[in-house]
Design an enzyme around this catalytic site. Structure first.
Site, PDB file in Angstrom:
ATOM      1  CB  THR A 146      -0.881  -0.109   1.639  1.00 45.16           C
ATOM      2  OG1 THR A 146      -0.379  -0.226   2.161  1.00 45.16           O
ATOM      3  CG2 THR A 146      -1.966  -1.027   1.015  1.00 45.16           C
ATOM      4  CE  LYS A 168       0.917  -3.276   3.457  1.00 45.65           C
ATOM      5  NZ  LYS A 168      -0.399  -2.254   4.568  1.00 45.65           N
ATOM      6  CB  THR A 179      -1.136  -2.196  10.314  1.00 41.13           C
ATOM      7  OG1 THR A 179      -1.542  -1.766  11.182  1.00 41.13           O
ATOM      8  CG2 THR A 179      -1.730  -2.108   8.091  1.00 41.13           C
ATOM      9  CD  GLU A 259       2.089   5.417   6.428  1.00 40.16           C
ATOM     10  OE1 GLU A 259       1.805   6.186   7.591  1.00 40.16           O
ATOM     11  OE2 GLU A 259       1.109   4.376   5.795  1.00 40.16           O
ATOM     12  CG  ASN A 378      -0.415   8.107   8.970  1.00 43.69           C
ATOM     13  OD1 ASN A 378      -0.562   7.132   7.394  1.00 43.69           O
ATOM     14  ND2 ASN A 378       1.044   8.291   8.797  1.00 43.69           N
ATOM     15  CB  SER A 383      -3.841   4.505   4.143  1.00 46.74           C
ATOM     16  OG  SER A 383      -4.026   5.095   5.900  1.00 46.74           O
TER      17      SER A 383
END
Lengths: 383, 383
Positions: A146, A168, A179, A259, A378, A383
């Site tokens: 993602t 992932k 996650t 991220e 974010n 997401s």
């Protein structure tokens, strides 16, 4: 080679049109046997996505023929329509592969609270089934990305038998609580109960020690499948050790691609009364936004470390604790020690050592800094 | 008028040279009586600053003559040298005012892990004692500012008696657990035990419901002093109600000045089985960086709300929950309801309503969004 490094497995990754950004977004991993033994661990978030609810039933008997994974939508908080999409996905895999739908795990990742396009998913499954190959691991590992900037794969080859895996995960990254999507395959000969024990042991000190942003996902899912195709039955301890090595490798890849992160922070807690205390202390620091922002700014603000420890129930005396950052002991027995100016936080890797001075237990937690890019990604990306 | 609105109090704020940025940095608030009744609540962080350790002893008998407060250093994790600085500060106040050092509360705020310049503090105390006046509340409220962009003061005047207060706090702001310094004064006639009960009742639903950045301070301290100078003895319930109003007013000022924030978020949890459950759910959302970053980006990402609720132990069924944002019900019974595009998050004030559908208990938690400015301020500023 990822999930197709071990013999007995085929995989594929295809573009099903689920991701707005385009690209590969549906993966299929198939165990061709002779064994179809499997184990899985799932998020402990009480808000579980539809594919988790489905897969918890599938894994109950320890037999799994295939795993189908999609990016482009988490299928979480999508009600009965969403559950039916998961069910239909498993049925489509079963029909394509001539296996039982009850032996097909389903994983989804992406935005929560939106329906997946069922027709596209089912067409994608058919395309993936047609593309299965013993070299398909690389495509599969790309199809589950993602916000990941790169695929994560790892292989441990012992000579006789092999473990391979793909993962992932870049945000909502605080497993432990379980996650990320991870699929691990092996050609070793192992029973489901052995796989389950090995997987729980390995994830407990790898993925479960990663706490990038404190946010536990609704879709976390780690699957381990054994084909037995090597014909070799390893010692369970030896297998668990190799599996732990592979899981830790993948967890470190998740950390380094988190991220917006500019630092990978290893928090080593020693001198704890219990391992649980060490984990609680490490996690409290890993979740302290002020500490994480300070690391982003290359500021060795150890007071923020101690203020975080002070919020825990762990056994310790605040006025006994030692804290070191990148090898410089900045706090000794709760008082300033070496000057904080000696600490160099410019490298990406940061090592924070905390000695609670109470006992002999220890644990290491892995996290990231809090950066402008984290906030940007974010706030701008649903997401 | 702040802490000098109620009769019987004098205050001052002076520049003692403690803050690198310059400006007022030492405040003194003195109760001239006739009563010197007081109550205080402190941080529940187990790593407590030296002024907290001192002040916990001072408050034990319910008698307080004065409160001295400094910005420019937290005096936390500074060992016995730091404790002696706190003690010397109280002694200096006592000598200047001819009171007992055991009746002088000390509060400090600023960087953790650095010694305060004791000579400057003591000289500042003398300067403040010489500057005391019944109009000194405004200067005092400025002298306790760190990253605060403005002083926070509030007054409730009932006609017969008055409550006034000042507060500082912009980061490490998750009281409840008890980063703020607050001094409240009243000229009502009340006993220490009554003050204590009223203060605990008021802070429980005001400061304790503020969770701006999830980081609990080592120095939080709220003091309430009564001079009795009005000669009026109010009903305790009536007093508590006014005190709660004043505390809530100050808490809202803290929220609206939180470091880098661009949204003030009110999280209203209803339908909970217990108030504790409602608080836990509200706090879990208030601490979810992904939700907070989404609000910064004006993105009504309600899936992040539900994933946060799922990490709690509160009684609820994820597939019964309703979520509304700024009046738009985006999630009904765990499924998508109104389109998220209808939610307008451009105003600074955001209202998030969560109905757990389990019981009749409720609680409201106040927080802020996670912004680039928060990261910048907390990476560039050692506090």
């Amino acid at each position: 080679m990822s999930v197709t490094a071990a013999s007995g497995f085929e995989a594929a990754g295809v573009e099903a049109g689920l991701k707005n950004s385009g690209g590969l977004d549906l993966a299929l991993v198939v165990n061709r046997g002779p064994l179809q033994a499997a184990a899985a661990v799932f998020t402990s978030n009480r808000a579980k996505a539809n594919p988790i609810l489905w897969s918890q039933q599938v894994i109950a008997d320890g037999t799994v023929s295939a795993v189908v994974l999609n990016s482009g939508g988490a299928n979480c908080f999508t009600g009965s329509q969403g559950f039916q999409t998961t069910h239909a996905t498993a049925e489509q895999v079963a029909a394509e592969l001539s296996v039982s739908a009850g032996d097909v795990l389903v994983c989804s990742t992406g935005l929560i609270g939106e329906q997946l396009d069922r027709d596209r998913v089912l067409a994608g499954v058919s395309a993936a089934a047609g593309a299965l190959s013993a070299n398909g691991g690389a495509d599969a590992s790309r199809a589950i990305m993602t916000t990941d900037t790169r695929p994560k794969t790892a292989v441990v080859n012992t000579g006789g038998w092999t473990i391979g895996g793909m993962a992932k995960g870049a945000g909502m990254l605080a497993p432990g609580l379980a996650t990320m999507l991870v699929v691990i395959t092996t050609d070793a000969v192992l029973e489901p109960a052995e796989l389950d024990a090995a997987l729980r042991s390995a994830t407990r000190v790898s993925f479960d020690r990663l706490d990038s942003d404190g946010c536990m996902s609704t879709n976390d899912h780690v699957t381990l499948m054994a084909s037995g195709a090597s014909g070799i039955r390893p010692e369970v301890n030896e297998f668990t050790e190799s599996l732990t090595e592979l899981c830790t490798n993948l967890a470190m890849q998740l950390m380094s691609d988190a991220e917006g992160a500019s630092h990978d922070i290893t928090i080593e807690v020693v001198g704890a009364e219990t391992e649980e205390d060490a984990v609680e202390v490490g996690r409290s620091v890993a979740r302290n936004n002020l500490f994480k922002a300070a690391v982003f700014g290359n500021d060795p603000n150890w007071g923020r470390v101690l203020s975080a420890i002070g919020t825990t129930a762990a056994a310790f005396d605040p006025y006994e604790v030692d804290v070191s950052m990148n090898g410089v002991r900045v706090c000794h027995a709760g008082e300033p020690d070496q000057p904080r100016e000696l600490v160099d936080l410019t490298p990406r890797a940061v090592h924070l050592a905390i000695d609670l001075k109470v006992g002999a237990a220890a644990a290491t937690i892995f996290t990231n800094d809090l950066t402008h890019d984290y906030v940007h990604e974010n706030s701008a990306y649903s997401s």
